[in-house]
Design a protein around this motif. Structure first.
Motif, PDB file in Angstrom:
ATOM      1  N   TYR A  53     -11.824  11.039  -9.261  1.00  0.00           N
ATOM      2  CA  TYR A  53     -12.300   9.920 -10.060  1.00  0.00           C
ATOM      3  C   TYR A  53     -12.328  10.301 -11.340  1.00  0.00           C
ATOM      4  O   TYR A  53     -11.980   9.588 -12.018  1.00  0.00           O
ATOM      5  CB  TYR A  53     -13.980   9.448  -9.459  1.00  0.00           C
ATOM      6  CG  TYR A  53     -13.673   8.469  -8.487  1.00  0.00           C
ATOM      7  CD1 TYR A  53     -13.194   7.272  -9.012  1.00  0.00           C
ATOM      8  CD2 TYR A  53     -13.936   8.578  -6.995  1.00  0.00           C
ATOM      9  CE1 TYR A  53     -13.050   6.106  -8.055  1.00  0.00           C
ATOM     10  CE2 TYR A  53     -13.521   7.687  -6.241  1.00  0.00           C
ATOM     11  CZ  TYR A  53     -13.262   6.239  -6.603  1.00  0.00           C
ATOM     12  OH  TYR A  53     -12.904   5.307  -5.726  1.00  0.00           O
ATOM     13  N   VAL A  81       0.849  -1.360  -0.172  1.00  0.00           N
ATOM     14  CA  VAL A  81       0.057  -0.067   0.046  1.00  0.00           C
ATOM     15  C   VAL A  81       0.587   1.195  -0.079  1.00  0.00           C
ATOM     16  O   VAL A  81       2.204   1.072   0.250  1.00  0.00           O
ATOM     17  CB  VAL A  81      -0.861   0.221   1.285  1.00  0.00           C
ATOM     18  CG1 VAL A  81      -1.808  -1.031   1.222  1.00  0.00           C
ATOM     19  CG2 VAL A  81      -0.196   0.258   2.374  1.00  0.00           C
ATOM     20  N   ASP A  82       0.323   2.446  -0.304  1.00  0.00           N
ATOM     21  CA  ASP A  82       1.342   3.714  -0.182  1.00  0.00           C
ATOM     22  C   ASP A  82       0.477   4.720   0.542  1.00  0.00           C
ATOM     23  O   ASP A  82      -0.719   4.863   0.737  1.00  0.00           O
ATOM     24  CB  ASP A  82       1.585   4.016  -1.649  1.00  0.00           C
ATOM     25  CG  ASP A  82       2.560   5.064  -1.785  1.00  0.00           C
ATOM     26  OD1 ASP A  82       3.657   4.872  -0.959  1.00  0.00           O
ATOM     27  OD2 ASP A  82       2.619   5.675  -2.683  1.00  0.00           O
ATOM     28  N   ILE A 139      -5.002   4.013  -7.518  1.00  0.00           N
ATOM     29  CA  ILE A 139      -6.025   4.501  -6.670  1.00  0.00           C
ATOM     30  C   ILE A 139      -6.025   5.739  -6.384  1.00  0.00           C
ATOM     31  O   ILE A 139      -5.063   6.711  -6.676  1.00  0.00           O
ATOM     32  CB  ILE A 139      -5.473   3.842  -5.100  1.00  0.00           C
ATOM     33  CG1 ILE A 139      -4.116   4.518  -4.793  1.00  0.00           C
ATOM     34  CG2 ILE A 139      -5.493   2.297  -5.243  1.00  0.00           C
ATOM     35  CD1 ILE A 139      -3.904   4.710  -3.234  1.00  0.00           C
ATOM     36  N   THR A 140      -7.423   6.265  -6.182  1.00  0.00           N
ATOM     37  CA  THR A 140      -7.648   7.787  -6.149  1.00  0.00           C
ATOM     38  C   THR A 140      -6.849   8.327  -5.005  1.00  0.00           C
ATOM     39  O   THR A 140      -6.132   9.493  -4.907  1.00  0.00           O
ATOM     40  CB  THR A 140      -9.008   8.143  -5.823  1.00  0.00           C
ATOM     41  OG1 THR A 140      -9.396   7.324  -4.748  1.00  0.00           O
ATOM     42  CG2 THR A 140      -9.915   7.713  -7.076  1.00  0.00           C
ATOM     43  N   SER A 141      -6.775   7.442  -3.781  1.00  0.00           N
ATOM     44  CA  SER A 141      -6.120   7.898  -2.525  1.00  0.00           C
ATOM     45  C   SER A 141      -6.944   9.117  -1.839  1.00  0.00           C
ATOM     46  O   SER A 141      -7.772   9.783  -2.395  1.00  0.00           O
ATOM     47  CB  SER A 141      -4.661   8.185  -2.559  1.00  0.00           C
ATOM     48  OG  SER A 141      -4.276   9.377  -2.982  1.00  0.00           O
ATOM     49  N   MET A 165     -14.319   1.414  -2.396  1.00  0.00           N
ATOM     50  CA  MET A 165     -15.442   0.837  -2.003  1.00  0.00           C
ATOM     51  C   MET A 165     -16.708   1.294  -2.626  1.00  0.00           C
ATOM     52  O   MET A 165     -17.844   0.689  -2.244  1.00  0.00           O
ATOM     53  CB  MET A 165     -15.804   1.311  -0.327  1.00  0.00           C
ATOM     54  CG  MET A 165     -14.625   0.747   0.802  1.00  0.00           C
ATOM     55  SD  MET A 165     -14.721  -0.939   0.895  1.00  0.00           S
ATOM     56  CE  MET A 165     -16.228  -0.950   2.058  1.00  0.00           C
ATOM     57  N   SER A 166     -16.723   2.606  -3.009  1.00  0.00           N
ATOM     58  CA  SER A 166     -17.781   3.252  -3.487  1.00  0.00           C
ATOM     59  C   SER A 166     -18.342   2.871  -4.909  1.00  0.00           C
ATOM     60  O   SER A 166     -17.800   2.007  -5.674  1.00  0.00           O
ATOM     61  CB  SER A 166     -17.516   4.618  -3.653  1.00  0.00           C
ATOM     62  OG  SER A 166     -16.482   4.897  -4.711  1.00  0.00           O
TER      63      SER A 166
HETATM   64  C1  LIG Z   1      -8.942  -1.814   0.545  1.00  0.00           C
HETATM   65  C2  LIG Z   1      -8.680  -0.181   0.233  1.00  0.00           C
HETATM   66  C3  LIG Z   1      -7.143  -0.141   0.084  1.00  0.00           C
HETATM   67  C4  LIG Z   1      -6.819   1.398  -0.160  1.00  0.00           C
HETATM   68  N1  LIG Z   1      -5.299   1.518  -0.130  1.00  0.00           N
HETATM   69  C5  LIG Z   1      -4.823   2.716  -0.249  1.00  0.00           C
HETATM   70  C6  LIG Z   1      -3.571   3.005  -0.188  1.00  0.00           C
HETATM   71  O1  LIG Z   1      -2.702   2.246  -0.335  1.00  0.00           O
HETATM   72  N2  LIG Z   1      -3.071   4.481  -0.139  1.00  0.00           N
HETATM   73  C7  LIG Z   1      -4.112   5.551  -0.183  1.00  0.00           C
HETATM   74  O2  LIG Z   1      -3.706   6.534  -0.210  1.00  0.00           O
HETATM   75  N3  LIG Z   1      -5.544   5.171  -0.304  1.00  0.00           N
HETATM   76  C8  LIG Z   1      -5.859   3.909  -0.230  1.00  0.00           C
HETATM   77  N4  LIG Z   1      -7.145   3.528  -0.331  1.00  0.00           N
HETATM   78  C9  LIG Z   1      -8.200   4.675  -0.268  1.00  0.00           C
HETATM   79  C10 LIG Z   1      -8.839   4.990  -1.907  1.00  0.00           C
HETATM   80  O3  LIG Z   1      -7.939   5.361  -2.534  1.00  0.00           O
HETATM   81  C11 LIG Z   1     -10.011   5.805  -1.643  1.00  0.00           C
HETATM   82  O4  LIG Z   1      -9.225   7.077  -1.682  1.00  0.00           O
HETATM   83  C12 LIG Z   1     -10.908   5.695  -0.652  1.00  0.00           C
HETATM   84  O5  LIG Z   1     -11.284   4.236  -0.443  1.00  0.00           O
HETATM   85  C13 LIG Z   1     -11.945   6.620  -0.797  1.00  0.00           C
HETATM   86  O6  LIG Z   1     -12.597   6.108  -2.364  1.00  0.00           O
HETATM   87  P1  LIG Z   1     -14.021   5.438  -2.305  1.00  0.00           P
HETATM   88  O7  LIG Z   1     -15.319   6.341  -1.510  1.00  0.00           O
HETATM   89  O8  LIG Z   1     -14.341   5.192  -3.768  1.00  0.00           O
HETATM   90  O9  LIG Z   1     -13.785   4.156  -1.602  1.00  0.00           O
HETATM   91  C14 LIG Z   1      -7.660   2.270  -0.195  1.00  0.00           C
HETATM   92  C15 LIG Z   1      -8.923   2.042   0.294  1.00  0.00           C
HETATM   93  C16 LIG Z   1      -9.382   0.580   0.333  1.00  0.00           C
HETATM   94  C17 LIG Z   1     -11.098   0.392   0.549  1.00  0.00           C
END
Ligand SMILES: Cc1cc2nc3c(=O)[nH]c(=O)nc-3n(C[C@H](O)[C@H](O)[C@H](O)COP(=O)(O)O)c2cc1C
Length: 374
Positions: free
Chosen positions: A147, A57-58, A126-128, A217-218
């Motif tokens: 997104y 992860v980052d 990922i969006t992060s 998750m979204s």
């Molecule tokens: C299982 C999982 C792993 C994730 N890993 C990272 C990560 O390594 N680094 C990071 O900055 N964000 C991480 N995120 C955050 C996502 O990139 C994202 O910003 C966050 O889930 C909100 O978006 P969503 O509403 O579409 O879920 C992770 C999220 C999930 C659910």
């Protein structure tokens, strides 16, 4: 219902783990997150057990209150390139934020990693979290941009990875012909956030393209994942919750003309396992004793090897996950899982005893994608 012929296993080899205390345990180097010898040891351990892939992860923005792992850690592509030289079969994954990074650089880095590792690279795009904007000269952008940026980023990366058709390079010393220029393609992408002309200066991957994942998750995440990626890293607090997300992902895949078998739903867990329940409890207590406020939640996958193997099998067979990404809180977490649980899963035919393929896609049961000009 299970989707893949066999369970996939990944190791998230993130130093002392996603917690505040693991680094204090006597059996882990306190600097594990930036200790290459530690990463090599974990990578070799996972490969010895025939794991599909390594994972990282980052984080892109830190402060003194973060977990120790985030405060002093390697950049993902760099460490995976080093690990490529110490492993032969296991996949190598780096997480990159599509909100901060530039797609041309990332496409080039990951395809280089793919070449260096002979077809074992993957990207978790990922969006992060928005906090990182301040580090990447993008302070003017916000969460609403993430997104739309993610979509443009993925389209560009996929396009750049298909710069060259599979047989573009002739490299015939006798005739002096190096390239068939008709088989080299630009992307000519003009987006709101990214504009990339191309082409990229790397031939096509032996696995077609590096494997592409995203995490979230979204609903938006599900839409992007099912449109662009080979798999996801997602989350569920219970098997039912995870199965619901997995089934929505598969429903949208089918709607878009894709097969659920050609996609990986990955869930991460941090098992604490012993040969008996009592042994697992003792390991958990060791960690609690390192914490002044005793606040480390008990892992969901917990207990004797048989019990944890049952849990893994249930999550896999109900279709809640195709791949389990292991994290460790206890310094022997990965080793314990490998020594105690993997043999049970192998005996039950749930997990492989030998690698089936030289490429990551091959082991993940993902088809080799055909060249596609965007
Ligand atoms: C299982 C999982 C792993 C994730 N890993 C990272 C990560 O390594 N680094 C990071 O900055 N964000 C991480 N995120 C955050 C996502 O990139 C994202 O910003 C966050 O889930 C909100 O978006 P969503 O509403 O579409 O879920 C992770 C999220 C999930 C659910």
């Amino acid at each position: 219902m299970k989707i893949k012929k066999q369970l996939k296993l990944a190791a998230n080899i993130d130093g002392p783990g996603w917690n505040f205390v693991g680094w204090q345990h006597p059996d882990i180097p306190a600097d594990a997150s930036e200790n290459i010898d530690f990463y090599i040891q974990q990578a070799k351990l996972a490969e010895s057990a025939k794991f599909d892939t390594l994972f990282l992860v980052d984080v892109s923005h830190v402060g003194p209150g973060n977990i120790p792992h985030y405060l002093s850690m390697f950049e993902g592509v760099s460490v995976m390139s080093a690990l490529a030289m110490h492993t032969k079969n296991i996949g190598l994954s780096a997480t990159v934020s599509t909100s901060y990074a530039d797609p041309y650089n990332v496409a080039r880095q990951i395809l280089s990693l793919d070449k260096i590792s002979k077809g074992r690279a993957s990207l978790n795009a990922i969006t992060s979290n928005p906090g990182g904007m301040v580090n990447f000269s993008r302070g003017h952008l916000g969460k609403a941009d993430q997104y739309p940026m993610n979509k443009e980023f993925m389209e560009i990366v996929l396009g750049l990875w298909d710069t060259y058709e599979d047989d573009a390079f002739i490299r015939d010393k006798e005739s002096g012909v190096f390239l068939n220029p008709r088989k080299m393609h630009k992307v000519n992408y003009r987006g709101k956030y990214f504009s990339v002309e191309g082409p990229l200066n790397l031939s096509r991957s032996v696995q077609g393209r590096p494997v592409l994942y995203t995490a979230g998750m979204s609903q938006k995440f599900i839409d992007h994942a099912t449109s662009y990626t080979d798999g996801v890293f997602t989350h569920g607090n219970t098997v039912e919750e995870a199965a619901a997300i997995a089934s929505e992902l598969r429903r949208q895949l089918v709607q878009k003309g894709r097969r659920p078998q050609d996609f990986i739903v990955a869930i991460s867990q941090n098992p604490i396992v012993g040969s008996t329940e009592q042994e697992a409890r003792e390991k958990y207590r060791e960690l609690l004793q390192l914490i002044p406020y005793n606040s480390l939640p008990r892992p969901l996958f917990f207990g004797s090897a048989d019990k944890v193997a049952d849990q893994v099998q249930e999550w896999y067979e109900t279709g809640a996950m195709d791949m389990l990404i292991l994290r460790q809180d206890h310094p022997h977490g990965l080793q314990d899982f490998i020594e105690l649980v993997v043999p049970i899963l192998q005996q039950r035919g749930v997990f492989r005893t030998e690698y089936e393929s030289d490429t990551l896609r091959g082991n993940l049961e993902l088809p080799r994608p055909a060249f596609r000009k965007i």
